[in-house]
Design a protein around this motif. Structure first.
Motif, PDB file in Angstrom:
ATOM      1  N   LYS A 185      -1.950  -7.927   3.008  1.00 46.56           N
ATOM      2  CA  LYS A 185      -2.921  -7.655   1.938  1.00 46.56           C
ATOM      3  C   LYS A 185      -4.021  -8.723   1.907  1.00 46.56           C
ATOM      4  CE  LYS A 185      -1.862  -5.934  -2.060  1.00 46.56           C
ATOM      5  NZ  LYS A 185      -2.309  -4.560  -2.163  1.00 46.56           N
ATOM      6  N   ASP A 201       0.847  -1.197   0.000  1.00 46.55           N
ATOM      7  CA  ASP A 201       0.000   0.000   0.000  1.00 46.55           C
ATOM      8  C   ASP A 201       0.877   1.240   0.000  1.00 46.55           C
ATOM      9  OD1 ASP A 201      -2.371  -1.458   0.009  1.00 46.55           O
ATOM     10  OD2 ASP A 201      -2.435  -1.529   2.198  1.00 46.55           O
ATOM     11  N   CYS A 202       1.997   1.134   0.703  1.00 46.94           N
ATOM     12  CA  CYS A 202       2.897   2.273   0.823  1.00 46.94           C
ATOM     13  C   CYS A 202       4.326   1.758   0.954  1.00 46.94           C
ATOM     14  CB  CYS A 202       2.511   3.088   2.053  1.00 46.94           C
ATOM     15  SG  CYS A 202       3.342   4.655   2.178  1.00 46.94           S
ATOM     16  N   ARG A 213      -3.927  -2.453   5.986  1.00 46.86           N
ATOM     17  CA  ARG A 213      -3.059  -1.463   5.336  1.00 46.86           C
ATOM     18  C   ARG A 213      -1.617  -1.804   5.691  1.00 46.86           C
ATOM     19  NH1 ARG A 213      -2.927   5.119   5.865  1.00 46.86           N
ATOM     20  NH2 ARG A 213      -1.412   5.405   4.198  1.00 46.86           N
ATOM     21  N   ASN A 214      -0.752  -1.743   4.692  1.00 44.66           N
ATOM     22  CA  ASN A 214       0.627  -2.185   4.922  1.00 44.66           C
ATOM     23  C   ASN A 214       1.645  -1.207   4.385  1.00 44.66           C
ATOM     24  OD1 ASN A 214       1.373  -3.211   2.030  1.00 44.66           O
ATOM     25  ND2 ASN A 214      -0.688  -3.977   2.483  1.00 44.66           N
ATOM     26  N   ILE A 218      -2.411  -1.466  11.100  1.00 40.78           N
ATOM     27  CA  ILE A 218      -1.471  -1.411   9.987  1.00 40.78           C
ATOM     28  C   ILE A 218      -0.375  -2.443  10.222  1.00 40.78           C
ATOM     29  CG2 ILE A 218      -1.916   1.014   9.449  1.00 40.78           C
ATOM     30  CD1 ILE A 218       0.810   1.658  10.684  1.00 40.78           C
ATOM     31  N   TYR A 242      -6.190   4.761  13.167  1.00 38.22           N
ATOM     32  CA  TYR A 242      -5.450   3.515  13.368  1.00 38.22           C
ATOM     33  C   TYR A 242      -5.042   3.395  14.832  1.00 38.22           C
ATOM     34  CZ  TYR A 242      -5.449   3.085   8.351  1.00 38.22           C
ATOM     35  OH  TYR A 242      -5.853   2.961   7.040  1.00 38.22           O
ATOM     36  N   LYS A 283      -0.431   4.139  -2.172  1.00 40.03           N
ATOM     37  CA  LYS A 283      -1.530   4.778  -1.458  1.00 40.03           C
ATOM     38  C   LYS A 283      -1.013   5.489  -0.204  1.00 40.03           C
ATOM     39  CE  LYS A 283      -4.421   0.958  -2.920  1.00 40.03           C
ATOM     40  NZ  LYS A 283      -4.939  -0.315  -2.464  1.00 40.03           N
ATOM     41  N   SER A 319      -9.705  -2.701  10.007  1.00 35.15           N
ATOM     42  CA  SER A 319      -9.857  -1.288   9.649  1.00 35.15           C
ATOM     43  C   SER A 319      -9.020  -0.329  10.496  1.00 35.15           C
ATOM     44  CB  SER A 319     -11.324  -0.872   9.718  1.00 35.15           C
ATOM     45  OG  SER A 319     -11.817  -1.007  11.033  1.00 35.15           O
TER      46      SER A 319
END
Length: 170
Positions: free
Chosen positions: A126, A8-9, A131-132, A112, A27, A167, A109
């Motif tokens: 993923k 994601d990043c 979110r990673n 991370i 988060y 992202k 949600s």
């Protein structure tokens, strides 16, 4: 096809991630890989790592170490940074990530994941919908099986960079 491995990043270092902004965005938990994510492979916790985990706790973030390594390695690092841990986590299987969130009291949600490998760390996160963040490996000295995976990771990352799908800002 390669997209399932895209982070994601992608960031330079775990220490460059803006955890304050992530906390403000809702988060509440962070799952970390250890080796080559927080310290060089096999290295003990540094003063920087200890201070970093203290900062996260003061911020209100729950932390969990999720490693495929054996307990003696993971426990010694976890004890130093005062974080709960899961050893022999089986990444990229979902079970370790699920167990980590359950123990932190977080959900997909508001959690991370931060790690240095695409095919274990990122892909597992993923698959869970977490979110990673992919960090650059801290040190080039790695076990042979990881060196071989790094060559394949280059192919995936070249495609990721060409497509510009990060992202990070979202």
């Amino acid at each position: 096809m390669l997209e399932k491995f895209y982070p994601d990043c992608e960031v330079e270092s775990v220490y460059s991630i803006n955890f304050e902004a992530l906390y403000k965005a809702g988060y509440r938990g962070v799952i970390f890989d250890i080796d080559n994510t927080l310290v060089p492979h096999g290295a003990p916790a540094t003063d920087e790592a200890v201070a970093f985990f203290e900062k996260l706790k003061k911020l209100g973030m729950a932390t969990m170490l999720l490693s495929n390594n054996k307990e003696p390695r993971v426990k010694s690092f976890a004890d130093a940074v005062k974080s709960p841990y899961i050893y022999k986590g089986g990444k990229p299987a979902k079970n370790g990530y699920e167990k980590a969130m359950k123990r932190m009291g977080t959900t997909v949600s508001d959690t991370i994941f931060v790690g240095d490998q695409l095919f274990t760390d990122v892909w597992g996160a993923k698959r869970m919908g977490i979110r990673n963040f992919l960090v650059k490996p801290i040190h080039p000295k790695e076990e042979i099986q990881i060196v071989l995976k790094r060559r394949l990771e280059k192919v995936v990352l070249n495609s990721y960079h060409k497509e510009g799908v990060s992202k990070c800002g979202k």
